[in-house]
Each structure stands twice: as C-alpha cells, then as structure tokens.
Scaffold this active site. Structure first.
Site, PDB file in Angstrom:
ATOM      1  N   ALA A  10      30.803  55.706  36.832  1.00 29.71           N
ATOM      2  CA  ALA A  10      30.947  54.259  36.612  1.00 29.71           C
ATOM      3  C   ALA A  10      30.281  53.513  37.751  1.00 29.71           C
ATOM      4  O   ALA A  10      30.726  52.441  38.159  1.00 29.71           O
ATOM      5  CB  ALA A  10      32.430  53.899  36.502  1.00 29.71           C
ATOM      6  N   ASN A  12      26.377  52.256  39.471  1.00 26.33           N
ATOM      7  CA  ASN A  12      25.405  51.255  39.019  1.00 26.33           C
ATOM      8  C   ASN A  12      24.827  51.581  37.640  1.00 26.33           C
ATOM      9  O   ASN A  12      24.830  50.734  36.752  1.00 26.33           O
ATOM     10  CB  ASN A  12      24.263  51.148  40.043  1.00 26.33           C
ATOM     11  CG  ASN A  12      24.680  50.366  41.268  1.00 26.33           C
ATOM     12  OD1 ASN A  12      25.610  49.567  41.221  1.00 26.33           O
ATOM     13  ND2 ASN A  12      24.005  50.593  42.379  1.00 26.33           N
ATOM     14  N   GLY A  14      25.899  53.930  35.434  1.00 25.30           N
ATOM     15  CA  GLY A  14      26.946  54.182  34.442  1.00 25.30           C
ATOM     16  C   GLY A  14      27.573  52.903  33.912  1.00 25.30           C
ATOM     17  O   GLY A  14      27.696  52.711  32.700  1.00 25.30           O
ATOM     18  N   ASP A  34      35.134  58.302  35.830  1.00 22.72           N
ATOM     19  CA  ASP A  34      34.616  58.437  37.195  1.00 22.72           C
ATOM     20  C   ASP A  34      35.729  59.017  38.060  1.00 22.72           C
ATOM     21  O   ASP A  34      36.909  58.793  37.793  1.00 22.72           O
ATOM     22  CB  ASP A  34      34.171  57.062  37.734  1.00 22.72           C
ATOM     23  CG  ASP A  34      33.238  57.167  38.938  1.00 22.72           C
ATOM     24  OD1 ASP A  34      32.072  56.733  38.824  1.00 22.72           O
ATOM     25  OD2 ASP A  34      33.660  57.685  39.995  1.00 22.72           O
ATOM     26  N   ARG A  89      13.936  62.792  44.869  1.00 21.77           N
ATOM     27  CA  ARG A  89      14.980  63.115  43.891  1.00 21.77           C
ATOM     28  C   ARG A  89      15.506  64.526  44.127  1.00 21.77           C
ATOM     29  O   ARG A  89      16.678  64.810  43.906  1.00 21.77           O
ATOM     30  CB  ARG A  89      14.419  62.979  42.474  1.00 21.77           C
ATOM     31  CG  ARG A  89      14.087  61.530  42.089  1.00 21.77           C
ATOM     32  CD  ARG A  89      13.546  61.426  40.686  1.00 21.77           C
ATOM     33  NE  ARG A  89      13.241  60.047  40.315  1.00 21.77           N
ATOM     34  CZ  ARG A  89      12.050  59.474  40.481  1.00 21.77           C
ATOM     35  NH1 ARG A  89      11.054  60.130  41.039  1.00 21.77           N
ATOM     36  NH2 ARG A  89      11.865  58.223  40.090  1.00 21.77           N
ATOM     37  N   ASN A  96      24.352  67.091  43.353  1.00 23.84           N
ATOM     38  CA  ASN A  96      24.441  66.672  41.951  1.00 23.84           C
ATOM     39  C   ASN A  96      24.575  67.851  40.988  1.00 23.84           C
ATOM     40  O   ASN A  96      25.196  67.720  39.932  1.00 23.84           O
ATOM     41  CB  ASN A  96      23.253  65.784  41.584  1.00 23.84           C
ATOM     42  CG  ASN A  96      23.416  64.386  42.165  1.00 23.84           C
ATOM     43  OD1 ASN A  96      24.420  64.087  42.796  1.00 23.84           O
ATOM     44  ND2 ASN A  96      22.425  63.533  41.962  1.00 23.84           N
ATOM     45  N   HIS A 176      10.383  64.246  35.948  1.00 21.04           N
ATOM     46  CA  HIS A 176      10.707  62.922  36.482  1.00 21.04           C
ATOM     47  C   HIS A 176      10.539  62.951  37.989  1.00 21.04           C
ATOM     48  O   HIS A 176      11.486  63.096  38.740  1.00 21.04           O
ATOM     49  CB  HIS A 176      12.144  62.573  36.094  1.00 21.04           C
ATOM     50  CG  HIS A 176      12.540  61.182  36.465  1.00 21.04           C
ATOM     51  ND1 HIS A 176      11.753  60.083  36.195  1.00 21.04           N
ATOM     52  CD2 HIS A 176      13.642  60.695  37.081  1.00 21.04           C
ATOM     53  CE1 HIS A 176      12.365  58.999  36.628  1.00 21.04           C
ATOM     54  NE2 HIS A 176      13.510  59.338  37.181  1.00 21.04           N
TER      55      HIS A 176
HETATM   56  N1  NAD Z   1      16.916  59.697  35.119  1.00 16.14           N
HETATM   57  C1  NAD Z   1      16.547  58.568  35.673  1.00 16.14           C
HETATM   58  O1  NAD Z   1      15.505  58.037  35.340  1.00 16.14           O
HETATM   59  C2  NAD Z   1      17.445  57.918  36.703  1.00 16.14           C
HETATM   60  C3  NAD Z   1      17.251  56.584  37.048  1.00 16.14           C
HETATM   61  C4  NAD Z   1      18.118  55.992  37.980  1.00 16.14           C
HETATM   62  C5  NAD Z   1      19.138  56.750  38.546  1.00 16.14           C
HETATM   63  N2  NAD Z   1      19.266  58.060  38.215  1.00 16.14           N
HETATM   64  C6  NAD Z   1      20.325  58.912  38.790  1.00 16.14           C
HETATM   65  O2  NAD Z   1      21.574  58.543  38.211  1.00 16.14           O
HETATM   66  C7  NAD Z   1      22.626  58.909  39.110  1.00 16.14           C
HETATM   67  C8  NAD Z   1      23.571  57.717  39.272  1.00 16.14           C
HETATM   68  O3  NAD Z   1      22.930  56.669  39.941  1.00 16.14           O
HETATM   69  P1  NAD Z   1      23.756  55.343  40.337  1.00 16.14           P
HETATM   70  O4  NAD Z   1      22.782  54.393  40.905  1.00 16.14           O
HETATM   71  O5  NAD Z   1      24.630  54.945  39.210  1.00 16.14           O
HETATM   72  O6  NAD Z   1      24.685  55.924  41.513  1.00 16.14           O
HETATM   73  P2  NAD Z   1      26.091  55.342  41.994  1.00 16.14           P
HETATM   74  O7  NAD Z   1      26.349  55.947  43.323  1.00 16.14           O
HETATM   75  O8  NAD Z   1      26.119  53.875  41.850  1.00 16.14           O
HETATM   76  O9  NAD Z   1      27.131  55.938  40.929  1.00 16.14           O
HETATM   77  C9  NAD Z   1      27.414  57.283  40.814  1.00 16.14           C
HETATM   78  C10 NAD Z   1      28.863  57.419  40.383  1.00 16.14           C
HETATM   79  O10 NAD Z   1      29.143  58.792  40.100  1.00 16.14           O
HETATM   80  C11 NAD Z   1      30.494  59.003  40.431  1.00 16.14           C
HETATM   81  N3  NAD Z   1      30.800  60.435  40.525  1.00 16.14           N
HETATM   82  C12 NAD Z   1      30.559  61.293  41.529  1.00 16.14           C
HETATM   83  N4  NAD Z   1      31.036  62.515  41.223  1.00 16.14           N
HETATM   84  C13 NAD Z   1      31.581  62.430  39.989  1.00 16.14           C
HETATM   85  C14 NAD Z   1      32.228  63.346  39.124  1.00 16.14           C
HETATM   86  N5  NAD Z   1      32.388  64.623  39.476  1.00 16.14           N
HETATM   87  N6  NAD Z   1      32.680  62.898  37.940  1.00 16.14           N
HETATM   88  C15 NAD Z   1      32.524  61.601  37.579  1.00 16.14           C
HETATM   89  N7  NAD Z   1      31.922  60.686  38.349  1.00 16.14           N
HETATM   90  C16 NAD Z   1      31.454  61.095  39.540  1.00 16.14           C
HETATM   91  C17 NAD Z   1      30.670  58.242  41.741  1.00 16.14           C
HETATM   92  O11 NAD Z   1      32.045  58.004  42.044  1.00 16.14           O
HETATM   93  C18 NAD Z   1      29.866  56.971  41.461  1.00 16.14           C
HETATM   94  O12 NAD Z   1      30.696  55.937  40.960  1.00 16.14           O
HETATM   95  C19 NAD Z   1      21.920  59.350  40.395  1.00 16.14           C
HETATM   96  O13 NAD Z   1      21.854  60.749  40.452  1.00 16.14           O
HETATM   97  C20 NAD Z   1      20.533  58.741  40.269  1.00 16.14           C
HETATM   98  O14 NAD Z   1      19.570  59.439  41.025  1.00 16.14           O
HETATM   99  C21 NAD Z   1      18.454  58.633  37.305  1.00 16.14           C
END
Ligand code: NAD
Length: 309
Positions: A10, A12, A14, A34, A89, A96, A176
C-alpha cells in the site's frame, strides 16, 4: 467488473493502483494488503470516502493479512522496497525476492485461481520468483514494465513532434532495465513511420531518455521512484484482463521458445484477456533489435541465477 482485485503493497505504487482500480470500477471489492500496521486500513478508508465524489461503487478494504483478499480474481504485487538515487533496480534483488516469495505463497494459499500482475523490481526476476513460489502457470503470472516503458517513450515522442499521444503507436521490449529495447521499426504516428517525421539524432536521444526514464524521476524525487505512470500501467493490464479486451501490450512473460529464448521472463508483445496472458506475439526484428533483445535477456538471466528459489 470482477468480484475482487487485491493490491499487495500500500505504498506509492500500490495505493495509487488501488485508487485507479476503484475509480474504473474494475472490481466490486478492492483489497489492499501491506505489512505496515494501519497504513492499508487508513489509506483504504480514505480512498473509500473518495467514492461518493468520484462516483464509484467499488469497496476498498485495507488489511495486514490475506483473509479479506481470499479468492481474488487478480492480485497485483507492488510490495517491496523502491530505488533511491544511485541505486539500480538490481540492487533491490535480495530484499524484494524474499518479500515477493512470501507474498506469492500467500496468494497461492488464499487465491489459487488468481492472475498475478507483478510490479515489484527488479521486475523480470520478481516475476520468476512469483511464478516459482505460487506454482501458477505462465498464463497467470505477468509482469508490468513494457507498458510503462512504452508510455514513457510515447510521451517523449509526442512532446518532440508536438502531436497527440493518442496517435503514437510504439512498443518497448526486453527486460525492465537500461538494456530495454524500444523498437523504432514499429514506432509510427497514425501509421506513418516515425523515421519520416523525426531526425535520427532526436530519435536516438528519445530512446536514450526512455531507457533512463525511471532514473530521471528517482533523481528528482530522491526518496523513492515513479508511481503515477507505473500504477496506470498495471491498471491498463488489469483492465484488459477484466474486460477480456484481447489487447496486445508489451508484458514480461515467461518464454518457452518464443524469440528463440526460453526459461526466463522478458518483455514481449502479449495478448491479454480473461485467461490472463493468452498469447505471445512474435514479430520480426531487425538484426540490431534482435541483438539488443538478446543482450537484454542476458541482463535478466544474471540476477535470475543469483536469486535462490
Ligand atoms: N515494474 C515497474 O515498472 C515499476 C515501476 C515503479 C516501481 N516499481 C517497484 O514497485 C515496488 C513498490 O514501489 P513503491 O514506490 O510503491 O514503494 P513504497 O516503498 O512506497 O511501497 C512499498 C510497500 O510495500 C510494503 N511491503 C513491504 N514488504 C511487504 C510484504 N511482505 N507484504 C506486503 N507489503 C509489503 C511496504 O510496507 C510499503 O508500504 C518497488 O519494488 C519498485 O521498484 C516497479
């Protein structure tokens, strides 16, 4: 609409994804899961209260567990840490991988028929982790990256040519990362090959900017990475599945011989419909594009070997 879509994470990406899913009424119930106590509950309640203003009837529930997410039709995995300036990444790999493995095991236990859309980075390897840990067939584990990379490419092209983004058709393939492959030979503006409208040096600069599109945003934000366009990308894929649209979108797909490659996730054009990833579309590539795709595949294989499953 389907009955239930769960968004894991949940943060940014999510939370923005959950809001977009609800605003499009793709599911009757949207569940945000989350580990952070209170965050999914608080954000979920806030989002629910935007319903009467935005005019959506989807319910949004936030939770720290998977009970509420039981029998989801689609699960979008965004859990994990995001990049900070100077990080690639792949620097996110071990942390992750542990998170995505644990999440995918929970999904398998609670939503055995779900279609998983993976967003967590490094994307292609996290798709592999999710597929292995869930045991789901490749049709039901799809990665979001190509849609985002293509959107960045299209946005830069539209800006450079001062034309509508709606008229730009394009495709970015490969992993990616910095080795992604924007396909110039398949880029057109209302059917006109882009090479007739944009000089080579300008096109090359746009390709380069696309490859570094994520890092450019991380550099500005300093404390995190992009989430408006990434969430839009994940929701476009979910929408194609929910509405059985049969859209051809660049997705990270487990290859079983297509493009002469197998046993890895890589960005290729795929048809998305109610069954998930319904078909990999193989297109002809120039010699250079093929070489670039193979180089990109190698950049995915390396961290894939490093991750223990
Ligand atoms: N595929 C793409 O194109 C792309 C683009 C942007 C971001 N991302 C990736 O998406 C992911 C999330 O990015 P974000 O900006 O939302 O990060 P963020 O830090 O804002 O949010 C991540 C959330 O994951 C939660 N979390 C951690 N462990 C967990 C678990 N075991 N179960 C449930 N929730 C858990 C955290 O508490 C946090 O709220 C990152 O890995 C980022 O690199 C991918």
């Amino acid at each position: 609409m389907v009955n239930k879509i769960t968004v894991v994470g949940a943060g940014n990406v999510g939370a923005t994804t959950a809001q977009r899913v609800a605003e499009k009424e793709l599911a009757r119930t949207v569940v945000m899961v989350d580990v952070a106590e209170g965050i999914p509950q608080g954000k979920g309640l806030d989002q629910l209260q935007s319903g009467p203003i935005e005019g959506f009837d989807s319910r949004i529930i936030g939770s720290n567990g998977y009970d509420e997410s039981k029998n989801s039709d689609i699960v979008i995995i965004t859990a994990g840490i995001a990049r900070k300036p100077g990080m690639s990444r792949d620097d996110l790999l071990n942390t992750n991988a542990g998170i995505v493995k644990q999440v995918a095991e929970q999904v398998k236990a609670t939503s055995p028929n779900a279609i998983i859309i993976v967003v967590s980075n490094p994307l292609d390897v996290m798709c592999y982790v999710a597929m292995k840990a869930s045991g789901f067939p490749r049709e039901r584990v799809i990665g979001m990256a190509g849609v985002l990379d293509t959107a960045r490419y299209r946005a830069f092209l539209a800006e450079a040519m001062d034309v509508s983004i709606k008229d730009i058709q394009a495709m970015v393939l490969g992993g990616h990362g910095d080795t992604m492959v924007p396909l110039i030979s398949y880029t057109s503006v209302s059917g006109i090959p882009v090479t007739q409208l944009l000089a080579k040096d300008k096109l090359d600069a746009i390709v380069d900017r696309t490859r570094n599109g994520g890092a450019e945003i991380v550099k500005h934000l300093k404390t995190g990475s992009a989430y408006y366009a990434p969430s839009a990308g994940a929701v476009q894929m979910a929408e194609a599945i929910v509405n059985d649209q049969k859209r051809i979108l660049p997705c990270a797909v487990w290859l079983t011989g297509e493009y002469g490659m197998k046993d890895l996730f890589l960005g290729v054009p795929a048809k998305l419909g109610r069954k998930g990833m319904e078909k990999v579309i193989e297109v002809e590539l120039t010699k250079d594009e093929r070489a670039a795709l193979e180089k990109s595949a190698e950049a995915v294989r390396e961290p894939m070997r490093a991750v223990k499953m």
